[in-house]
Write an enzyme that holds these catalytic residues in place. Structure first.
Site, PDB file in Angstrom:
ATOM      1  N   CYS A   2      40.306  29.322  47.732  1.00 33.94           N
ATOM      2  CA  CYS A   2      40.165  27.948  48.199  1.00 33.94           C
ATOM      3  C   CYS A   2      39.597  27.074  47.081  1.00 33.94           C
ATOM      4  CB  CYS A   2      39.282  27.795  49.421  1.00 33.94           C
ATOM      5  SG  CYS A   2      39.906  28.666  50.840  1.00 33.94           S
ATOM      6  N   ARG A  27      43.453  28.988  42.871  1.00 34.25           N
ATOM      7  CA  ARG A  27      42.413  29.576  43.727  1.00 34.25           C
ATOM      8  C   ARG A  27      42.914  29.909  45.122  1.00 34.25           C
ATOM      9  NH1 ARG A  27      37.235  28.683  41.740  1.00 34.25           N
ATOM     10  NH2 ARG A  27      36.376  28.987  43.797  1.00 34.25           N
ATOM     11  N   TRP A  75      43.211  29.512  50.712  1.00 38.36           N
ATOM     12  CA  TRP A  75      43.600  30.923  50.743  1.00 38.36           C
ATOM     13  C   TRP A  75      43.039  31.432  52.057  1.00 38.36           C
ATOM     14  CZ3 TRP A  75      41.334  35.785  51.049  1.00 38.36           C
ATOM     15  CH2 TRP A  75      42.138  36.863  50.674  1.00 38.36           C
ATOM     16  N   ASN A 101      35.012  26.299  51.426  1.00 41.13           N
ATOM     17  CA  ASN A 101      35.433  27.507  50.718  1.00 41.13           C
ATOM     18  C   ASN A 101      34.395  28.572  51.025  1.00 41.13           C
ATOM     19  OD1 ASN A 101      36.237  29.436  48.831  1.00 41.13           O
ATOM     20  ND2 ASN A 101      35.173  28.432  47.143  1.00 41.13           N
ATOM     21  N   GLY A 102      34.826  29.723  51.556  1.00 35.59           N
ATOM     22  CA  GLY A 102      33.871  30.779  51.887  1.00 35.59           C
ATOM     23  C   GLY A 102      34.149  31.316  53.276  1.00 35.59           C
ATOM     24  N   GLU A 487      45.793  49.337  34.352  1.00 33.99           N
ATOM     25  CA  GLU A 487      45.939  47.890  34.228  1.00 33.99           C
ATOM     26  C   GLU A 487      47.419  47.493  34.178  1.00 33.99           C
ATOM     27  OE1 GLU A 487      44.223  45.436  34.733  1.00 33.99           O
ATOM     28  OE2 GLU A 487      45.082  43.794  33.585  1.00 33.99           O
ATOM     29  N   LYS A 491      49.257  45.003  36.834  1.00 32.65           N
ATOM     30  CA  LYS A 491      50.006  43.801  36.436  1.00 32.65           C
ATOM     31  C   LYS A 491      51.369  43.785  37.115  1.00 32.65           C
ATOM     32  CE  LYS A 491      47.469  42.041  35.392  1.00 32.65           C
ATOM     33  NZ  LYS A 491      46.088  42.080  35.231  1.00 32.65           N
ATOM     34  N   GLU A 494      51.164  43.305  41.114  1.00 30.26           N
ATOM     35  CA  GLU A 494      50.699  42.033  41.676  1.00 30.26           C
ATOM     36  C   GLU A 494      51.676  40.890  41.454  1.00 30.26           C
ATOM     37  OE1 GLU A 494      46.943  40.616  40.077  1.00 30.26           O
ATOM     38  OE2 GLU A 494      47.444  41.401  38.111  1.00 30.26           O
ATOM     39  N   HIS A 510      49.013  67.792  39.443  1.00 33.02           N
ATOM     40  CA  HIS A 510      48.190  68.089  40.624  1.00 33.02           C
ATOM     41  C   HIS A 510      48.685  67.354  41.868  1.00 33.02           C
ATOM     42  CE1 HIS A 510      45.499  70.345  38.099  1.00 33.02           C
ATOM     43  NE2 HIS A 510      45.452  69.317  37.255  1.00 33.02           N
ATOM     44  N   LYS A 609      43.039  33.489  42.484  1.00 28.80           N
ATOM     45  CA  LYS A 609      42.432  33.838  41.204  1.00 28.80           C
ATOM     46  C   LYS A 609      40.960  34.225  41.339  1.00 28.80           C
ATOM     47  CE  LYS A 609      42.478  33.991  36.707  1.00 28.80           C
ATOM     48  NZ  LYS A 609      43.182  35.161  36.166  1.00 28.80           N
TER      49      LYS A 609
HETATM   50  C1  F6R Z   1      44.237  41.057  38.427  1.00 25.04           C
HETATM   51  C2  F6R Z   1      43.095  40.210  38.645  1.00 25.04           C
HETATM   52  C3  F6R Z   1      42.055  40.664  39.608  1.00 25.04           C
HETATM   53  C4  F6R Z   1      40.654  40.306  39.064  1.00 25.04           C
HETATM   54  C5  F6R Z   1      39.587  40.640  40.105  1.00 25.04           C
HETATM   55  C6  F6R Z   1      38.194  40.367  39.576  1.00 25.04           C
HETATM   56  O1  F6R Z   1      45.123  40.512  37.523  1.00 25.04           O
HETATM   57  O2  F6R Z   1      42.991  39.149  38.103  1.00 25.04           O
HETATM   58  O3  F6R Z   1      42.148  42.018  39.856  1.00 25.04           O
HETATM   59  O4  F6R Z   1      40.441  41.007  37.889  1.00 25.04           O
HETATM   60  O5  F6R Z   1      39.798  39.879  41.256  1.00 25.04           O
HETATM   61  O6  F6R Z   1      38.046  39.042  39.190  1.00 25.04           O
HETATM   62  P1  F6R Z   1      36.900  38.576  38.228  1.00 25.04           P
HETATM   63  O7  F6R Z   1      37.129  39.200  36.913  1.00 25.04           O
HETATM   64  O8  F6R Z   1      37.027  37.087  38.183  1.00 25.04           O
HETATM   65  O9  F6R Z   1      35.616  39.029  38.837  1.00 25.04           O
END
Ligand code: F6R
Length: 614
Positions: A2, A27, A75, A101-102, A487, A491, A494, A510, A609
């Site tokens: 949000c 966001r 969101w 937001n929250g 990682e 990527k 998502e 395993h 984000k």
């Molecule tokens: C993946 C991604 C998320 C963040 C996670 C933590 O691409 O961006 O997995 O890494 O939500 O976010 P931060 O680093 O802002 O605490």
């Protein structure tokens, strides 16, 4: 999670609010809305399911006059994303409008109480109870809006950043925060309000970050007033923003994610600058030096983080144990906070977070703090909640990351962790001088090595076409490259919505090897390192079951090339820095596959984000 924007001043509020929403859309982007007090004194409220562009289309033919307003991009947490649940929410009488937001944890109790008094709710959100409660308090106690907000927030349990406007007062916005960020921008005769500084930077560089429990009373032609819930006045601490506008634009790239992938040579250079000397003979991470006794006597380091930052933490574990000989544990912040962890005197807790606002990481920090640990933050967003909650720390300095999938923040985090381990290893004397200088110079060279990787982007784009229609992917790595495999898989899943799993390569036998057949693409990170031969055996096991292997190899490699179906070369680097170069082709592979699938790369479904709710 949000985005909140507000404006009060001499300009038309609508364009400022809409532009601000676009900047905060990363966001949350399932619905958006706006409330403005119009030139004729109406409190107009427009909202729409979908993105900010949908809201703009909806508001096109409406009265968008007025020099005060609040706006929100959502969101969803409580209530599905639709027009009714979108913010702002009117109070019962429609004299107030509020954005939030929250999460309000006790909203159902409050809602029942208000319903028993005859209030009828319009949405299924947790938010609507706050604005109804505020209005109820104003009416029953005969108090002004700010006092009603103070009294209402005493009853609210949960996390919030809120902003309110009132129909009968076109000269005031009230905003408050607890555990969700809010920044007030101070211009010439105008004020801006936002969840982060990105909507503000184009108008002013003077900002005040609200702290938990603070309420901003933003008034036309009057200084900013900040009070707490008990009406104690607090002197605003005005800060200067270092960010510039071009960092917030796509700069000719089709997506922020691609721009951010390409920025990495520069962002890592910025991260290293002033910390590694020009000759590459020394590295000084001031946060470590300033707390040398704590770090020198640390009996254990616990790293807490989520998502991509957790993957960086796993690389940090390898680095610190390898170079500094200090035991390290890596925890998901969301688990750590709820499992009564043992924290001993002498433990250091490192919190890693790009946004510095992740609710679980912030809660883990608060928990560790309450148990007396020394907390070190590794954040990107300057002035963020986690950066402020920690005792000391290091910024990664990679600039605003807007694409929802983290790229440059990951490499920035790994770079800071590398500098931390090297600084500490030298302090502790756990590294010889020759190795130290070799490693420092190796790290210093990484930005140029990443440039070389980016030169292969076209080949990776071509390769991605072959795998656009895959339904599953497996990513394998060992040692330092295991977190890079995790990682890479994150990527891909998502942004492309293809199911992908990362495994330590030797774990395949395993269980997961049962998944391998001629349809299964397997990305194997097999750079030349101390376990290269072992990784080759693991790749052989995949090939023996007819899996399709895409290998990330060190330039000049011929052994893996003779086994794998496809190879992507990366430059030779010191072993601990392999994830820094190996993760870049994986970012590109995920990006191009998602683009070929027609996905919304910068705003993938269901994500946001900055995860400011648990
Ligand atoms: C993946 C991604 C998320 C963040 C996670 C933590 O691409 O961006 O997995 O890494 O939500 O976010 P931060 O680093 O802002 O605490």
């Amino acid at each position: 999670m949000c985005g909140i924007v507000g404006y009060l001043g001499g300009r038309d509020a609508y364009p400022v609010l809409i532009k601000g929403l676009h900047r905060l859309e990363y966001r949350g982007y399932d619905s958006a809305g706006i409330a403005m007090v119009s030139a004729s004194g109406e409190l107009n409220l427009y909202k729409s399911k979908g993105k900010v562009a949908d809201l703009e289309r909806f508001a096109e033919s409406k009265d968008i006059s007025g020099t005060i307003g609040i706006a929100h991009t959502r969101w969803a947490t409580h209530g599905e994303p639709n027009d009714l649940n979108a913010h702002p929410h009117y109070s019962q009488s429609k004299n107030l409008a509020l954005i939030h937001n929250g999460i309000i944890e006790n909203y159902s109790v409050l809602r029942l109480e208000l319903e028993s008094k005859g209030f009828r709710f319009r949405s299924s959100t947790d938010t609507e109870v706050i604005v109804y409660l505020i209005e109820y308090i104003m009416q029953t106690n005969g108090v002004d809006l700010c006092t009603a907000v103070q009294l209402a927030l005493h009853q609210v349990v949960g996390a919030y950043a809120i902003a309110l406007v009132a129909k009968d007062n076109p000269d005031q916005i009230i905003a408050a925060r607890k555990s969700s960020p809010l920044v007030v921008g101070i211009g010439e005769g105008e004020y801006f309000l936002a969840s982060d500084a990105t909507p503000i930077v184009e108008y002013t560089d003077k900002v005040v970050y609200l702290n938990d429990g603070e309420i901003a009373v933003i008034r036309r032609d009057a200084p900013l007033k900040i009070v707490d819930l008990d009406n104690v006045e607090i002197t605003p601490e005005v800060k200067r923003l270092a960010m510039n506008l071009s960092q917030l634009e796509k700069g000719g790239y089709p997506h922020f994610m691609l721009k951010e992938i390409y920025e990495q040579p520069q962002t890592l250079y910025n991260c290293i600058r002033g910390r590694i000397n020009v000759e590459g003979t020394n590295v000084v991470l001031s946060g470590v030096i300033d707390n040398r006794d704590k770090f020198l006597h640390a009996s254990r380091i616990i790293i807490v983080a989520c998502g991509t930052s957790w993957h960086a933490a796993l690389i940090g574990e390898h680095l610190i144990e390898d170079l500094c000989r200090i035991p390290v544990e890596v925890e998901y912040a969301s688990e750590f906070r709820y499992r009564n962890p043992v924290i001993c005197p002498g433990d250091i807790v490192i919190a890693i977070s790009q946004s510095g606002e992740t609710a679980d990481t912030l809660a883990a920090v608060e928990l560790a703090k309450s148990r007396g640990a020394f907390i070190y933050g590794i954040c990107n967003v300057v002035g963020s909640s986690i950066a402020r909650a920690t005792d000391s720390g290091s910024y990664i300095h990679v600039g605003p990351e807007i694409g929802v999938a983290s790229t440059k923040a990951f490499t920035g985090q790994v770079t800071v962790l590398s500098m931390l381990a090297l600084t500490l290893a030298r302090l502790k004397g756990t590294i010889g001088e020759d190795k130290f200088v070799r490693m420092v110079q190796g790290l210093q060279a990484i930005p140029d090595k990443i440039k070389e990787v980016l030169d292969h982007a076209d080949a990776i784009a071509d390769l991605s076409k072959i795998f656009t229609y895959a339904h599953n992917f497996i990513y394998l790595g060992r040692g330092y490259n295991y977190p890079a495999a995790l990682e890479g898989a994150l990527k891909l899943k998502e942004i492309s919505y293809i199911h992908a799993e990362g495994y330590p390569a030797a774990e395949m036998k395993h269980g997961p090897i049962a998944l391998i057949d001629a349809e299964m693409p397997v990305v194997a990170i097999a750079t030349t390192d101390s376990i290269y031969e072992k990784t080759i055996s693991n790749i052989q096991e995949i090939k023996a079951r007819r899996g399709k292997v895409i290998a990330i190899v060190t330039e000049g490699d011929s052994v893996v090339r003779s086994i794998a179906d496809y190879c992507i070369e990366v430059p030779r680097v010191e072993e601990p820095f392999a994830p820094l170069v190996a993760s870049v082709p994986l970012q590109l592979l995920a990006y191009y596959i998602a683009v070929h699938k027609g996905r919304d790369v910068d705003q993938p479904r269901n994500l946001a984000k900055s995860v400011t709710v648990e």
